[in-house]
Design a protein around this motif. Sequence first.
Motif, mmCIF file in Angstrom:
data_model
loop_
_atom_site.group_PDB
_atom_site.id
_atom_site.type_symbol
_atom_site.label_atom_id
_atom_site.label_comp_id
_atom_site.label_asym_id
_atom_site.label_seq_id
_atom_site.Cartn_x
_atom_site.Cartn_y
_atom_site.Cartn_z
ATOM 1 N N SER A 1 0.832 -1.202 0.000
ATOM 2 C CA SER A 1 0.000 0.000 0.000
ATOM 3 C C SER A 1 0.869 1.256 0.000
ATOM 4 C CB SER A 1 -0.933 -0.021 1.213
ATOM 5 O OG SER A 1 -1.716 1.143 1.278
ATOM 6 N N LEU A 2 1.934 1.255 0.808
ATOM 7 C CA LEU A 2 2.833 2.409 0.865
ATOM 8 C C LEU A 2 3.604 2.578 -0.442
ATOM 9 C CD1 LEU A 2 4.246 1.959 4.495
ATOM 10 C CD2 LEU A 2 2.548 3.636 3.724
ATOM 11 N N GLU A 3 3.987 1.462 -1.083
ATOM 12 C CA GLU A 3 4.694 1.537 -2.366
ATOM 13 C C GLU A 3 3.810 2.165 -3.440
ATOM 14 O OE1 GLU A 3 7.686 -2.340 -1.905
ATOM 15 O OE2 GLU A 3 5.826 -2.490 -3.063
ATOM 16 N N GLN A 4 2.530 1.802 -3.436
ATOM 17 C CA GLN A 4 1.606 2.388 -4.415
ATOM 18 C C GLN A 4 1.421 3.874 -4.156
ATOM 19 O OE1 GLN A 4 -1.621 3.743 -4.541
ATOM 20 N NE2 GLN A 4 -1.602 3.674 -6.789
ATOM 21 N N GLU A 5 1.346 4.253 -2.889
ATOM 22 C CA GLU A 5 1.224 5.670 -2.536
ATOM 23 C C GLU A 5 2.461 6.439 -2.978
ATOM 24 O OE1 GLU A 5 0.752 8.438 1.497
ATOM 25 O OE2 GLU A 5 0.418 6.263 1.605
ATOM 26 N N GLU A 6 3.638 5.822 -2.845
ATOM 27 C CA GLU A 6 4.879 6.463 -3.254
ATOM 28 C C GLU A 6 4.908 6.678 -4.770
ATOM 29 O OE1 GLU A 6 9.715 5.677 -3.051
ATOM 30 O OE2 GLU A 6 8.290 4.014 -3.079
ATOM 31 N N ARG A 7 4.494 5.666 -5.536
ATOM 32 C CA ARG A 7 4.489 5.799 -7.000
ATOM 33 C C ARG A 7 3.558 6.905 -7.452
ATOM 34 N NH1 ARG A 7 3.840 0.276 -6.741
ATOM 35 N NH2 ARG A 7 1.761 0.386 -7.675
ATOM 36 N N SER A 8 2.411 7.013 -6.793
ATOM 37 C CA SER A 8 1.432 8.017 -7.206
ATOM 38 C C SER A 8 1.911 9.433 -6.926
ATOM 39 C CB SER A 8 0.095 7.774 -6.488
ATOM 40 O OG SER A 8 0.230 7.987 -5.092
ATOM 41 N N GLY A 9 2.877 9.592 -6.011
ATOM 42 C CA GLY A 9 3.344 10.932 -5.658
ATOM 43 C C GLY A 9 4.653 11.324 -6.283
ATOM 44 N N ASN A 10 5.288 10.403 -7.030
ATOM 45 C CA ASN A 10 6.622 10.688 -7.574
ATOM 46 C C ASN A 10 6.610 11.686 -8.723
ATOM 47 O OD1 ASN A 10 8.415 9.386 -5.919
ATOM 48 N ND2 ASN A 10 8.270 7.441 -6.995
ATOM 49 N N THR A 11 5.430 11.996 -9.248
ATOM 50 C CA THR A 11 5.351 12.965 -10.350
ATOM 51 C C THR A 11 4.954 14.353 -9.855
ATOM 52 O OG1 THR A 11 3.057 12.299 -10.751
ATOM 53 C CG2 THR A 11 4.769 11.172 -12.025
ATOM 54 N N GLY A 12 4.913 14.529 -8.558
ATOM 55 C CA GLY A 12 4.466 15.802 -8.008
ATOM 56 C C GLY A 12 5.580 16.834 -7.923
ATOM 57 N N ASN A 13 5.300 17.942 -7.227
ATOM 58 C CA ASN A 13 6.288 19.018 -7.084
ATOM 59 C C ASN A 13 7.336 18.646 -6.036
ATOM 60 O OD1 ASN A 13 5.101 19.461 -4.524
ATOM 61 N ND2 ASN A 13 3.583 20.830 -5.433
ATOM 62 N N LYS A 14 8.245 19.590 -5.753
ATOM 63 C CA LYS A 14 9.356 19.301 -4.856
ATOM 64 C C LYS A 14 8.867 18.940 -3.454
ATOM 65 C CE LYS A 14 12.917 22.054 -7.172
ATOM 66 N NZ LYS A 14 13.897 23.175 -7.029
ATOM 67 N N ARG A 15 7.827 19.637 -2.995
ATOM 68 C CA ARG A 15 7.314 19.354 -1.651
ATOM 69 C C ARG A 15 6.770 17.931 -1.575
ATOM 70 N NH1 ARG A 15 2.540 19.391 0.944
ATOM 71 N NH2 ARG A 15 1.434 20.013 -0.951
ATOM 72 N N ILE A 16 6.036 17.533 -2.621
ATOM 73 C CA ILE A 16 5.472 16.178 -2.631
ATOM 74 C C ILE A 16 6.583 15.137 -2.745
ATOM 75 C CG2 ILE A 16 4.028 14.577 -3.943
ATOM 76 C CD1 ILE A 16 2.211 16.900 -4.634
ATOM 77 N N LYS A 17 7.597 15.427 -3.576
ATOM 78 C CA LYS A 17 8.702 14.480 -3.721
ATOM 79 C C LYS A 17 9.460 14.316 -2.410
ATOM 80 C CE LYS A 17 9.421 14.931 -8.705
ATOM 81 N NZ LYS A 17 10.343 15.322 -9.801
ATOM 82 N N LYS A 18 9.547 15.392 -1.645
ATOM 83 C CA LYS A 18 10.188 15.301 -0.339
ATOM 84 C C LYS A 18 9.383 14.392 0.579
ATOM 85 C CE LYS A 18 12.146 18.226 3.308
ATOM 86 N NZ LYS A 18 12.318 19.623 3.791
ATOM 87 N N MET A 19 8.068 14.509 0.489
ATOM 88 C CA MET A 19 7.208 13.625 1.275
ATOM 89 C C MET A 19 7.395 12.169 0.850
ATOM 90 S SD MET A 19 3.740 15.954 1.269
ATOM 91 C CE MET A 19 2.750 14.602 1.880
ATOM 92 N N MET A 20 7.599 11.962 -0.468
ATOM 93 C CA MET A 20 7.772 10.598 -0.967
ATOM 94 C C MET A 20 9.080 9.988 -0.465
ATOM 95 S SD MET A 20 5.016 9.923 -2.465
ATOM 96 C CE MET A 20 4.211 11.055 -1.322
ATOM 97 N N LYS A 21 10.117 10.825 -0.290
ATOM 98 C CA LYS A 21 11.375 10.320 0.255
ATOM 99 C C LYS A 21 11.172 9.825 1.687
ATOM 100 C CE LYS A 21 14.680 12.953 -2.545
ATOM 101 N NZ LYS A 21 15.778 13.964 -2.541
ATOM 102 N N LYS A 22 10.379 10.583 2.461
ATOM 103 C CA LYS A 22 10.071 10.152 3.823
ATOM 104 C C LYS A 22 9.275 8.841 3.797
ATOM 105 C CE LYS A 22 10.084 14.750 5.978
ATOM 106 N NZ LYS A 22 9.284 15.752 6.730
ATOM 107 N N LEU A 23 8.379 8.743 2.818
ATOM 108 C CA LEU A 23 7.579 7.529 2.688
ATOM 109 C C LEU A 23 8.475 6.333 2.365
ATOM 110 C CD1 LEU A 23 4.652 6.563 2.787
ATOM 111 C CD2 LEU A 23 4.492 6.979 0.331
ATOM 112 N N ARG A 24 9.471 6.570 1.495
ATOM 113 C CA ARG A 24 10.406 5.498 1.156
ATOM 114 C C ARG A 24 11.176 5.036 2.394
ATOM 115 N NH1 ARG A 24 14.522 4.987 -3.920
ATOM 116 N NH2 ARG A 24 15.895 3.383 -3.054
ATOM 117 N N LYS A 25 11.608 5.987 3.227
ATOM 118 C CA LYS A 25 12.316 5.629 4.451
ATOM 119 C C LYS A 25 11.408 4.798 5.370
ATOM 120 C CE LYS A 25 15.556 9.531 4.577
ATOM 121 N NZ LYS A 25 16.000 10.726 5.336
#
Length: 665
Positions: free
Chosen positions: A539-563
């Motif tokens: 579920s978290l991996e799918q959430e990460e993929r859906s946010g990887n095309t966003g802006n810098k703020r969203i990508k920063k959130m995705m890095k936290k999600l990856r951690k």
Amino acid sequence: MLKCGLLSKKNEPVPLKSISVEVRVQDHVATVSSTLQYVNEEERPLEALFVFPLPADAAVCHFSAKIGEQEIVAEVQERETARDRYDDAVSSGQQAFLLEESEESPDVFRLSVGCLSPGQNAAVTIIYVTELAVQADHSLRFCLPAVLNPRYTPAGSAAGIVSEISSGCGSVPYTLTLSVHVSSPKPISKLESSCTLDPLVFLHSDHTQATVNLSPGHMFDKDVELFVYYQDTHQPSAIVEAGVTTAPSGSLMRHPVVMISLYPEFPEEMTQGEFVFVMDRSGSMSNTRIESAKDTLLLLLKSLPMGCYFNIYGFGSRFESFYPQSVEYNQDTVDEALKRVKEMQADMGGTEILQPLKHIYSRPCYPDHPRQLFIFTDGEVFNTKEVLDLVKHHAHSHRCFSFGIGEGASTALITGMAREGSGHAQFITGTDRMQPKVMQSLRFALQPAVVNISVDWTLPDGITVDTLSPPINMLFQGQRSLIYAHLKGKSSGGSEGTVTVKYSLNDQPVTNQLHFCLKPTEKTGLAIHRLAAQILIRSLEQEERSGNTGNKRIKKMMKKLRKRIVKLSVQAGVSSVHTAFIAINKDSRQTVKGPLLQRRVPIYARRCVPPTPGSLPARQCAAPILGSLPVKKCAPPNPWVTASQTIESSDPYERSSKTMCTTDP
């Protein structure tokens, strides 16, 4: 020179000699332990690479290697860290073992056995847990994937582990043994299989435990399917599993986890709909596959209710439809469609499913005719996760019912499309079970959609609950739905909990309730925790993929999600796309002169995928089923990369290296 031992079709020694599998089925959960026996019969150290399939929903939770009497248990680490440690160990002459999941498809794994000395034996053990799916005849299906077909990769697409799948045909030069132990509170009625089994042996007079073995001689030409029948029909149940007291406080593994199994019952009603059938007509569907898919589609067409709407698409490298838009189902339109379906051939090139799906989703739906999408494919696509994300994005406008056709159909694609599209998945590997499977999916498609689904918990004071499963978005009559939840705290009184599922069907409220004991169940190990961790990781991996095309703020959130994914994977000891299992024999060290030999272990593949014009043939159809790869001349440290990679390669799976390499043919 005369070569002895197991040889490939290219007359090269095969380091993998045998696979031994032990399966323990407890009610509807299976724990699978596979031991792979490697032997280096050559005169130089070698590295063996094995790309193989696993069930898409499996939680891989153990990886170890035994060399002589010494056992090395692998650790789960961040993926790049694990790769670097593996490369460093191998280049320094240490034995190392690496297990990684494909980034493109979670049902494909790669095992690397590095620096195996001449004459040395190594037994590698992989353990995973998986849920067993309920079939139309109420049996539980266990599948041991044995066939892994090459995945079609269009020109210009990034290639990874799935591009390394062998494309040769024929038998494989290693053996398989399989033993199964089944236990359940309910009496076992019988076990059936698509393969030949030895007689079933009951261990107790009440028939609650039984064992069975696969008969010798399995040729790896088809998946091993096992169907478990219990005497009593499935009933709602709950399993509470205790946590690990030594796990970090607040972590998933520290506290109990509950798995709730629900079988909702409500009146069967029929609704009109728009039925869109999508037929894979790529070259990989040739011969028996296209015929099986056509038979399935013909049965569905003949069973649709009058007054509904329907259309039929065929796809390969391109796509086409019978009608510009869906037409009303009547005698004239169905007669025409039946005739055209019988004329369908697997003649449309590669397996590119994204474009037809995008086209279908762009078409307006018919009012009061909910769209039901039926997809027939062997699942040989490279961009599985991209397809699943598209289906999920349009889940509000349709339900998706998927059919995996033939041996080796991708479980990640077939089950994933049904899950994300709030539908149901079936696997058609023969004709004996086809009709009940097809009619079950049609019955589910004709059922009115269940909406406004909610889950509520009633627990004693002092206990809190975190639901780990994604929100339930589908319920079908009599079909199991699973809920995983994390229980924290201590009860100040009371030993029972209640879960209540509420939903609406045809504007009528319905309530299903289950009372369960909070006392942990014995003898489940950590299977429930690991399944819950795998559900949460996906579920978290799918959430990460859906946010990887966003802006810098969203990508920063995705890095936290990856951690967070990496942390959960490491703590639970369950694989993820961002982690890998790594084991190093630190007591071994040998002087390696020159590059290691590299051997690829073959796996049965039905046929070769023709190369796409303009693409690299090696990425489409590697000629040998197995053979020695070109030897790389590298300045130390040696990166041990695969033969099809060059220094300019953009392959994300090429291990990083600070050295320049050239390839000798």
